[in-house]
Motif scaffolding. Structure first.
Motif, PDB file in Angstrom:
ATOM      1  N   GLU A  64       0.735  -0.905  -0.123  1.00 29.11           N
ATOM      2  CA  GLU A  64       0.020  -0.034   0.189  1.00 29.11           C
ATOM      3  C   GLU A  64       0.548   1.287   0.236  1.00 29.11           C
ATOM      4  OE1 GLU A  64       0.042  -2.443   2.082  1.00 29.11           O
ATOM      5  OE2 GLU A  64      -2.241  -3.555   1.723  1.00 29.11           O
ATOM      6  N   LEU A  67       2.413   2.130  -3.229  1.00 27.17           N
ATOM      7  CA  LEU A  67       1.794   2.688  -4.037  1.00 27.17           C
ATOM      8  C   LEU A  67       1.946   4.663  -4.353  1.00 27.17           C
ATOM      9  CD1 LEU A  67      -2.008   1.166  -4.580  1.00 27.17           C
ATOM     10  CD2 LEU A  67      -0.680   0.728  -5.923  1.00 27.17           C
ATOM     11  N   ALA A  68       1.791   4.895  -2.965  1.00 27.67           N
ATOM     12  CA  ALA A  68       2.302   6.186  -2.788  1.00 27.67           C
ATOM     13  C   ALA A  68       3.239   6.751  -3.216  1.00 27.67           C
ATOM     14  CB  ALA A  68       1.839   6.872  -1.056  1.00 27.67           C
ATOM     15  N   GLU A  71       4.578   6.951  -7.259  1.00 25.48           N
ATOM     16  CA  GLU A  71       3.675   7.932  -7.380  1.00 25.48           C
ATOM     17  C   GLU A  71       4.145   9.195  -7.229  1.00 25.48           C
ATOM     18  OE1 GLU A  71       0.976  11.051  -7.926  1.00 25.48           O
ATOM     19  OE2 GLU A  71       1.950  10.580  -5.632  1.00 25.48           O
ATOM     20  N   ARG A  72       4.713   9.212  -5.568  1.00 26.92           N
ATOM     21  CA  ARG A  72       5.606  10.089  -5.748  1.00 26.92           C
ATOM     22  C   ARG A  72       6.667  10.587  -6.474  1.00 26.92           C
ATOM     23  NH1 ARG A  72       6.863  10.345   0.170  1.00 26.92           N
ATOM     24  NH2 ARG A  72       4.905  11.967   0.916  1.00 26.92           N
TER      25      ARG A  72
ATOM     26  N   LEU B 287      -7.176   1.182  -2.858  1.00 27.09           N
ATOM     27  CA  LEU B 287      -7.312   1.333  -1.705  1.00 27.09           C
ATOM     28  C   LEU B 287      -8.627   1.522  -1.534  1.00 27.09           C
ATOM     29  CD1 LEU B 287      -4.200   1.405  -0.472  1.00 27.09           C
ATOM     30  CD2 LEU B 287      -4.684  -0.482  -1.656  1.00 27.09           C
ATOM     31  N   PHE B 307      -0.907  11.923  -1.635  1.00 25.77           N
ATOM     32  CA  PHE B 307      -1.679  10.527  -1.492  1.00 25.77           C
ATOM     33  C   PHE B 307      -3.247  11.375  -0.128  1.00 25.77           C
ATOM     34  CE2 PHE B 307      -1.987   6.063  -2.848  1.00 25.77           C
ATOM     35  CZ  PHE B 307      -1.310   6.695  -3.661  1.00 25.77           C
ATOM     36  N   ILE B 328       2.218  11.313   2.403  1.00 24.94           N
ATOM     37  CA  ILE B 328       0.867  10.588   2.046  1.00 24.94           C
ATOM     38  C   ILE B 328       0.068   9.891   3.345  1.00 24.94           C
ATOM     39  CG2 ILE B 328       1.137   8.062   1.731  1.00 24.94           C
ATOM     40  CD1 ILE B 328       4.059   8.604   0.115  1.00 24.94           C
ATOM     41  N   ASN B 330      -3.376   7.670   3.584  1.00 25.14           N
ATOM     42  CA  ASN B 330      -3.024   6.184   2.559  1.00 25.14           C
ATOM     43  C   ASN B 330      -3.871   5.396   3.224  1.00 25.14           C
ATOM     44  OD1 ASN B 330      -3.427   4.575   0.141  1.00 25.14           O
ATOM     45  ND2 ASN B 330      -1.078   4.483   0.698  1.00 25.14           N
ATOM     46  N   ARG B 375      -1.568  -0.519   6.191  1.00 21.65           N
ATOM     47  CA  ARG B 375      -2.235  -1.653   6.170  1.00 21.65           C
ATOM     48  C   ARG B 375      -3.336  -1.667   7.446  1.00 21.65           C
ATOM     49  NH1 ARG B 375      -5.436  -5.478   2.044  1.00 21.65           N
ATOM     50  NH2 ARG B 375      -7.008  -5.546   3.771  1.00 21.65           N
TER      51      ARG B 375
END
Lengths: 124, 470
Positions: A64, A67-68, A71-72, B287, B307, B328, B330, B375
């Motif tokens: 997870e 993914l961020a 993107e960065r 997500l 994000f 971030i 998330n 998560r």
């Protein structure tokens, strides 16, 4: 040469080199900047092209978060290309997280190849 | 046998009425679990259940598992009965309410009816209770009678006849297991629940380019890894499934359109999937998490440049941005009452856990025991803990924090490598997560004491597990 190529051929030829990142970082190294300066030169020459910048992460770290992080990385690449005079309207970014590795061995030799920004042509 | 359906009619209509690009997808080649009406009939009087089941000094009763009596010589019946018997044994072992006597230890005891049960022999192998089964068949109907006998009292503590279908002996066994746990221990078992996850097993077989090898599709299996079926036909990257509260839809992230969409996919009925959050060059969506009341989906999106957490109605309307921070934000997860959202954020340095109200109110930081975390998954009611992953030297480990006391427990320390993406069983007793213990990424289930309970996957890389609701 450029004029006669299809988009597929252009993507297969890959005139824009990948850039690579340190672990858990979206900062551009001097090497990465040098690669992007060449890429920017190419993009300034072929002004009709548009690209998607893909950000990628290695398999360490969590899915997870990666993914961020990816993107960065894609954002850093785009922002630097913009600073070099490539119009932002010619670039999209997308994060692929750690989901599309080039190399699947669990070793730094592989991880370093997977922490990358990659360029896909979307129009020419 | 119909399960509670918390997604109201109103919301179902909303799902079908969503406009926008339809994604044509097939339904699974099987009905929804609750479409199989398994008729049950009590067999005989059950006596003194509480006294008869609990072993002395509160220890788990030792359950002997007799070979099923099979009435009829039909090979299909024999196969189906074998499946019911093995799956039922495994389901009963899974919840650890019984101390199971290994079938190898009792395999020489002849299969008999409950009336003819050789109690003395069962007593010799240490059984407090013996489960006796009988399977027979009329056309497509598989009839299974199950009795559980108390060895000391020579009396039945459980007895029911199940009219199952020959097509689905696993569901038959799962139903029996859930009823045994409910009647004897007042426990809501998870035998009929399912797992969804993303796997590259098909792309991996194909080889080819990076993109082709990296195809990930969404799969669904029984909670125990039985019957793994591919749901999506997209031949692209599809990750992070989340179940609707009625277990009939999965929301997931799909790269089918080139930019990550949140897709809402009907599992059992052939209807077009919708995209309540459509991926565009400027709005990418990751997500998804269904709210437990079924009205909204929380997700992460980079649409403002990094994000942030958003929620929307399941038809994509009423989009709300809940966080706004340059770090971030998330991995949202809902509280059981749909009033709060836990998430990860880098707002105080490395990634920590935070809770906010579901309309984006004030944010509270949770202690996590150190290391970058990811998560969070909020346990269902009545449990009140959040499972999450935390970075440790050499990888990640699964932890949980009890929200009442902020007590932190390490759960996966028996596993090597990277352990991440926990998902909690609807009865709060089990946690599925991804481990690289065996090299590739595989999904396993552990108990809240960290004990390995099941290895769910064995082929390809498998990630983003999501446990269905009951």
């Amino acid at each position: 040469m450029f004029a006669s190529m299809t988009l597929e051929q252009l993507n297969a030829q890959r005139p824009l080199a990948d850039v690579f990142f340190e672990y858990d970082s979206a900062d551009l190294s001097d090497t990465a900047r040098a690669v992007l300066q060449k890429n920017a030169e190419w993009l300034r020459r072929w002004v009709s092209t548009t690209i998607t910048v893909e950000g990628h992460a290695d398999s360490r770290g969590t899915n997870e978060y990666n993914l961020a992080l990816a993107e960065r990385r894609a954002s850093s690449v785009r922002d630097y290309l913009v600073s070099l005079g490539v119009p932002v309207t010619r670039m999209n970014i997308v994060s692929k997280g750690e989901e599309q590795p080039v190399c699947t061995e669990e070793a730094e030799s592989c991880w370093s190849q997977n922490r990358r920004g990659r360029f896909i042509f979307t129009a020419k | 046998m119909r399960r509670s359906n918390r997604l109201t009619v109103h919301h179902r209509v909303a799902i079908t009425a969503v406009c926008g690009l339809a994604l044509l997808v097939p339904a699974l080649p099987m009905g929804a679990p609750d479409m199989y009406a398994i008729a049950t009939t009590p067999l005989d009087q059950q006596r003194e259940v509480a006294i008869s089941v609990r072993g002395e000094s509160g220890r788990a009763p030792r359950l002997g598992f007799a070979e099923f009596v099979i009435t009829g010589a039909d090979a299909d019946l024999r196969t189906a009965a074998g499946t019911v018997s093995q799956v039922l044994y495994d389901d009963l072992e899974f919840e650890r309410e019984f101390a199971m006597i290994a079938r190898t230890a009792s395999s020489k005891i002849p299969a008999t009816s409950a009336e003819a049960l050789p109690y003395a022999t069962w007593n010799e192998v240490g059984a407090d209770l013996v489960l006796v089964g009988n399977a027979s068949r009329t056309d497509a109907t598989l009839t299974v009678e199950v009795r559980i006998m108390n060895v000391e009292r020579k009396a039945s503590v459980f007895g029911k006849r199940y009219a199952c279908t020959m097509r689905d002996p696993r569901y038959c066994a799962h139903t029996i297991a859930d009823e045994v746990h409910k009647e004897l221990f007042q426990l809501d078992g998870v035998a009929r629940t399912k797992l969804a996850f993303a796997s590259d097993r098909d792309g991996e077989r194909l080889g080819g380019t990076i993109e082709e090898r990296s195809i990930k599709e969404i799969y669904i299996s029984d909670y125990d890894g039985g019957r793994q079926l591919r749901l999506t036909p997209h031949r692209s990257l599809n990750i992070a499934p989340s179940w609707s509260p009625d277990n009939r839809y999965l929301a997931y992230t799909s790269y089918t359109s080139g930019f990550p969409d949140i897709v809402l996919h009907s599992i059992y009925e052939a209807r077009a999937a919708t995209r309540p959050a459509r991926g565009t060059p400027n709005a990418q969506n990751y997500l998804p998490a269904f709210s437990p009341d079924g009205t909204r989906i929380a997700f992460a999106s980079s649409r403002t440049g990094n994000f942030e957490i958003y929620t929307m109605r399941i038809d994509g309307s009423d989009l709300r941005q809940l966080t706004s921070h340059p770090g971030i934000d998330n991995a949202p997860t809902w509280s059981p009452n749909s009033q709060q959202i836990a998430f990860t954020s880098e707002r105080s340095g490395q990634s920590h856990l935070f809770i906010m109200s579901a309309d984006g109110g004030p944010v509270t930081r949770l202690p996590t025991g150190g290391g970058k975390v990811d998560r969070p998954t909020w346990s269902p009611a009545p449990f009140n803990y959040v499972a999450y992953s935390a970075e440790v030297p050499g990888g990640n480990q699964i932890r949980m924090i009890e929200l009442g006391t902020n007590k932190i427990t390490n759960l996966s320390d028996a596993f090597q490598g990277n352990n991440e993406s926990p998902s909690v069983a609807p009865n709060g007793r089990h946690i599925a997560f991804v481990t690289t213990q065996w090299g590739k990424e595989h999904i396993v289930i552990i108990g809240r004491d960290g004990k390995l309970e099941r290895r769910v996957t064995t082929t390809g890389n498998n990630k983003y597990p999501s446990w269905s609701h009951r």
